[in-house]
Design a protein around this motif. Structure first.
Motif, PDB file in Angstrom:
ATOM      1  N   ILE A 471       1.002  -1.327  -0.121  1.00 17.04           N
ATOM      2  CA  ILE A 471      -0.533  -0.331   0.005  1.00 17.04           C
ATOM      3  C   ILE A 471       1.160   1.360   0.259  1.00 17.04           C
ATOM      4  N   PHE A 472       1.511   1.449   1.195  1.00 20.91           N
ATOM      5  CA  PHE A 472       2.459   2.297   0.479  1.00 20.91           C
ATOM      6  C   PHE A 472       3.694   2.477   0.112  1.00 20.91           C
TER       7      PHE A 472
ATOM      8  N   MET B   1       4.242   7.405  -1.868  1.00 19.64           N
ATOM      9  CA  MET B   1       4.288   5.774  -2.151  1.00 19.64           C
ATOM     10  C   MET B   1       2.912   5.598  -1.507  1.00 19.64           C
ATOM     11  N   LEU B   2       2.383   6.843  -0.906  1.00 10.83           N
ATOM     12  CA  LEU B   2       0.966   6.332  -1.088  1.00 10.83           C
ATOM     13  C   LEU B   2      -0.179   6.556  -1.635  1.00 10.83           C
ATOM     14  N   ILE B   9       3.479  10.967   3.846  1.00  5.59           N
ATOM     15  CA  ILE B   9       4.295   9.880   4.318  1.00  5.59           C
ATOM     16  C   ILE B   9       5.253   9.374   4.297  1.00  5.59           C
ATOM     17  N   TRP B  25       6.833   2.741   7.890  1.00  4.67           N
ATOM     18  CA  TRP B  25       6.499   4.061   7.738  1.00  4.67           C
ATOM     19  C   TRP B  25       5.839   5.283   8.798  1.00  4.67           C
ATOM     20  N   VAL B  69       2.544   1.120  11.233  1.00  3.94           N
ATOM     21  CA  VAL B  69       2.923   2.985  11.066  1.00  3.94           C
ATOM     22  C   VAL B  69       2.596   3.706  12.029  1.00  3.94           C
TER      23      VAL B  69
END
Ligand SMILES: Cc1cc2nc3c(=O)[nH]c(=O)nc-3n(C[C@H](O)[C@H](O)[C@@H](O)COP(=O)(O)OP(=O)(O)OC[C@H]3O[C@@H](n4cnc5c(N)ncnc54)[C@H](O)[C@@H]3O)c2cc1C
Ligand SMILES: Cc1cc2nc3c(=O)[nH]c(=O)nc-3n(C[C@H](O)[C@H](O)[C@H](O)COP(=O)(O)OP(=O)(O)OC[C@H]3O[C@@H](n4cnc5c(N)ncnc54)[C@H](O)[C@@H]3O)c2cc1C
Lengths: 472, 370
Positions: A471-472, B1-2, B9, B25, B69
């Motif tokens: 996702i990231f 990236m997001l 992020i 992250w 996260v």
């Protein structure tokens, strides 16, 4: 084995009620137009008896409703005709008083006033003071998070309860306390209207009585001027113990009922009570009087004795009942608006009176914006009751559109469940439901109250094994 | 990236560790909706999340069982609404308490909490509350909170309470979330009742032998806003009381008479409302507690809530305290059980299961795996 057999095995005969005539004593609370005859009533004397009853309910899948003194004004203690009504009137012991800890431990059926009476001569009191305090139970106060005139300065029931012993809807006896590290379950339980279990022991905070108390009655030509005085007092940084307001109609009613002797031509009166160390109270009183004069008050009376203070309060505290003197029937409404919107909302209520030809008497906790409009009607006049209902609902709409609440202290109960979606989204209500499901997955504790539509809890979802994707 | 969330992020590093666990992250949402998007994305990928405010107490309680996260609220630091006439303020949860205090002081008002760290945020103060001195008079954060917006682990945005000081409609989710240490969801916005700033403040300090002296003060009608004790590991114990209001000085002087000594000052003593050191434990005891050698204790004689430093063996200390006392290890190394008894733990577990069934929100930070 039936539910009755099981209950009869727990209780002596005089504490299980099945006689239809006696059952009818319990068919409603203070909101008398919702009625239901309970299947059976029990009168427990101990937490263990409450727990045993609740376990029987769990076993038979039968709902239960707790009842204290039945003074609730939202139908919270309305029984279920298919359920057990658990009445706390035999749980009336004050278990301990510890003035060094400023704390009392009481059973749920103890009346609100009984706590203060037990410690008053030693200079202490229990702060939340609903007008019904001579009768209402502390268990009911906990369930409703009841307030009172003095909550402006001292807060509500939730700010004065330190621990509870509760019987969960599964029938377990659990202690929840402000000392527990983690979620504030105590804060979630207080105000949950009997839907999360039954409080069987309550630890309350006691307060040292203030050195000085002074009560001022200020008369105004109209309610707007009175409202302006309230705004100015708050803006001046003064937090009185109480600020209560009554309009002309409410004054007329109180006069008829208890001859409270308020200034005859007042369009509104304000009761301001200040308490605290004598040196501060004196200075604040002068300031409050000056503000009242500046906002148009034409008469001010300061109570010179406890008797005079009681007299001033008598008019206010009897106002609900007093309205019966000037109207055959009435609805007690309970809504809240931001203090700065008081004037606008009161004008809105005036407009509703005109539009529908229905009189509304206003008595309220002005200091915290908690309105108690009394919507008057003649139940013998065709259509009037319905019009009063509409006015009452419209008042709530006014509160909501001004950023307020549909109830400040009387609770949602059955009466206002249908208004909840006007204040909260589905997501909000679903989230509250998660709390309900944690405490009461079977939905047996006072079902049908607070929330508009019954929701099922379902099993706790299984842990899902997702893949930590990119996702990231 | 997001890509699809558009939320800022960055990669996590050692400086982002939560109790030694380094997140992969760090997400920096700027709105309630962005928090919801991030949590929704984390739900889809089964990523574990820990919220962070000013990071002053990020190491308190257990380290999370897992952490992917770190949801950093430092970009959400606005006052959304301050209606001075209503004595009400609505803020984003990432606002530092000190910044809020500045805004409010401009209107002669305050949020009556004593948070000793200027960087501490409103969200952190609610999630990890520890009553300060004036809790005796004004209550704790939960008592001043009147409305809340939270985001749950599946991205659900929920509100409870409102912006009026008196309101009993629905369950009080705000209270439920106080003390939750990020394990139920993210506190995104909060609304508080305020108090007028007092006209004057005076502290009376008094060096004493035992703890009993405070009793007289609490039995008086002088209405101190706080009565604190500082009991260092070595040296004399000090008692201090705060008086607030136009006649604060007269009342502090009167209190001096009651105690038979002490000094009245316009400033707080240096230790006032500050943690006494490490390892740090929270002590709740409603009678003057037994204090072991080498342990310092600071806190409120009025509410029985203290912070203690220097005790690593909490089990040993607990055995000398009354059964209803509570001693919990907050920060530092402890031998044995850091939590002690928590009678309502079974219910807390059930709440956790309903709010975060997949255990993504700071799992295991509290007692019993909550
Ligand atoms: C001596 C002393 C006095 C104190 N006085 C008071 C007082 O008077 N009143 C009071 O209430 N507190 C008081 N505290 C508590 C303290 O101020 C708070 O814990 C606060 O400082 C933490 O804020 P933070 O932003 O640094 O949080 P962080 O250190 O960033 O986080 C702390 C915890 O909260 C969680 N968290 C942070 N933000 C959120 C969020 N938005 N949503 C969900 N979870 C979140 C984190 O995951 C973490 O578990 C006191 C503490 C001490 C040591
Ligand atoms: C004239 C009058 C004036 C009033 N003034 C005020 C006022 O100023 N402020 C105010 O806040 N209210 C006021 N009320 C409303 C009412 O008195 C309060 O809501 C009170 O707390 C109800 O207490 P009770 O014992 O009568 O409860 P009941 O009416 O018997 O029950 C109320 C609710 O509490 C639940 N319940 C009762 N006992 C328990 C328990 N042990 N555990 C869990 N749930 C329980 C019931 O299931 C029900 O949902 C007034 C009512 C009247 C008639």
């Amino acid at each position: 084995m039936t539910v009755f057999d099981r209950l009869e095995a727990i209780f002596p005969p005089d504490r299980v009620i099945t006689d239809p005539v006696r059952l009818r004593t319990y068919e409603c609370d203070g909101l008398t137009y919702h009625r239901a005859t309970p299947m059976v009533v029990v009168l427990p004397e101990t937490a263990e008896e409450v727990a045993a009853t609740v376990r029987v309910c769990a076993e038979f899948g039968v709902p239960f409703v707790a009842r204290g003194s039945g003074t609730g004004l939202s139908g919270g203690a309305l029984p279920r005709s298919d359920g057990v009504l658990i009445v706390t009137s035999r749980m009336r012991r004050i278990l301990s008083v510890d003035l060094d800890r400023r704390q009392a431990v009481v059973e749920p059926g103890v009346t609100n006033l009984a706590i203060t009476e037990a410690v008053r001569d030693r200079g202490y009191y229990y702060a939340p003071d609903p007008s019904s305090q001579q009768i209402c139970s502390i268990g009911g106060n906990v369930a409703e998070n009841s307030g009172g005139a003095h909550c402006l300065k001292y807060g509500f029931t939730v700010n004065h309860v330190q621990a509870l012993e509760i019987v969960t809807p599964d029938g377990d006896v659990i202690e929840i306390s402000e000392d527990d590290f983690g979620y504030d379950l105590l804060g979630a339980f207080v105000g949950s209207e009997g839907t999360l279990g039954i409080a069987t022991k309550i630890t309350v905070r006691l307060m040292r009585a203030p050195e000085a108390v002074t009560t001022l009655l200020a008369a105004f030509e109209g309610i707007e001027a009175g409202g302006q005085a309230v705004t100015s007092i708050i803006a001046a940084g003064i937090v009185p113990a109480a600020i209560e307001m009554m309009d002309a109609l409410a004054i007329e009613a109180a006069e008829a009922a208890v001859a409270c002797g308020y200034p005859a031509d007042a369009g509104a009166v304000l009761i301001v009570e200040l308490d605290g160390p004598a040196s501060e109270v004196e200075a604040q009183l002068a300031e409050v009087i000056a503000i009242c004069v500046a906002t148009g008050s034409f008469e001010q009376r300061v109570a010179a004795s406890a008797d005079e203070r009681a007299k001033i309060w008598k008019g206010r505290k009897s106002a609900f009942a007093a309205v019966g003197r000037i109207s055959p029937a009435y609805i007690v409404q309970d809504g809240v608006v931001p203090r700065t919107c008081l004037g606008e909302v009161l004008a809105g209520i005036d407009a509703l009176q005109e539009e529908f030809g229905i009189r509304v008497a206003n008595v309220f906790h002005a200091g915290d914006g908690n309105l108690h409009p009394l919507v008057l009607f003649d139940d013998a006049a065709p259509g009037e009751g319905e019009r009063a209902e509409v006015v009452s609902g419209r008042i709530l709409d006014l509160c909501i559109t001004h950023g307020g609440s549909i109830t400040g202290e009387h609770g949602v109960g059955v009466d206002k469940a249908r208004y909840m979606p006007r204040m909260f989204t589905d997501a909000d209500l679903d989230t509250m439901q998660r709390v309900r499901c944690a405490f009461d997955p079977g939905g047996r504790s006072n079902p049908g109250k607070v929330f508009p539509t019954p929701r099922l809890c379902g099993e706790v979802p299984r842990v899902r094994k997702g893949s930590p994707g990119e996702i990231f | 990236m997001l890509g699809h969330t558009r939320v800022t992020i960055r990669d996590g590093g050692p400086a982002d560790a939560v109790g030694g666990v380094v997140p992969r992250w760090v997400a920096l949402p700027e709105s309630v909706e962005e928090i919801s998007v991030v949590l929704g994305a984390c739900a889809d990928a089964d990523l574990a999340v820990t919220p962070a405010g000013g990071r002053t107490k990020l190491c308190w309680a257990n380290p999370p069982e897992r952490l992917d996260v770190l949801l950093d609220l430092s970009a959400m630091r606005e006052v959304l609404e301050h209606v001075a006439g209503d004595l009400v303020v609505r803020v984003q949860a990432g606002i530092p308490v000190a910044r809020l205090a500045e805004t409010l002081a401009g209107a002669g008002q305050e949020l009556a909490l004593d948070v000793p760290f200027p960087e501490a945020t409103i969200g952190g103060t609610l999630a990890a509350p520890s009553p300060g001195p004036r809790a005796f008079r004004y209550g704790n954060a939960r008592d001043l909170l009147i409305g809340v917006t939270v985001v749950l682990s599946d991205g659900t945005i929920a509100r409870a309470g409102g912006k009026v000081v008196k309101n009993v409609a629905g369950y009080d989710l705000g209270k439920l979330f106080t003390g939750s240490y990020g394990t139920l969801g993210v506190i995104a916005e909060a609304t508080f009742r305020l108090h007028p700033l007092p006209a004057d403040r005076r502290w009376l300090t008094f060096e004493c032998e035992g703890w009993e002296d405070a009793g007289e003060l609490l039995r008086s009608q002088l209405e101190p806003s706080a009565v604190e004790i500082d009991h260092p590991a070595e040296g004399l114990t000090t008692l201090a009381a705060l008086f607030e209001g136009p006649a604060a000085r007269d009342r502090a002087e009167a209190a001096r008479e009651v105690l038979g000594g002490g000094e009245v000052r316009a400033e707080a003593p240096s230790w006032w409302g500050r943690p006494p050191g490490l390892p740090l434990a929270s002590l709740r005891c409603h009678v003057p507690p037994h204090v072991p050698e080498g342990v310092s204790v600071r806190g409120s004689l009025a509410t029985g809530v203290y912070l203690a430093a220097g005790a690593a063996d909490l089990d040993a200390w607990r055995s000398r305290l009354p059964a209803d006392a509570r001693l919990v290890g907050l920060a530092g190394e402890f031998t044995g059980d850091r939590w002690g008894p928590i009678p309502s733990l079974p219910l807390m577990r059930r709440v956790k299961e309903r709010f975060d069934p997949e255990r993504r929100m700071s799992p295991g930070r509290l007692a019993g795996g909550v």
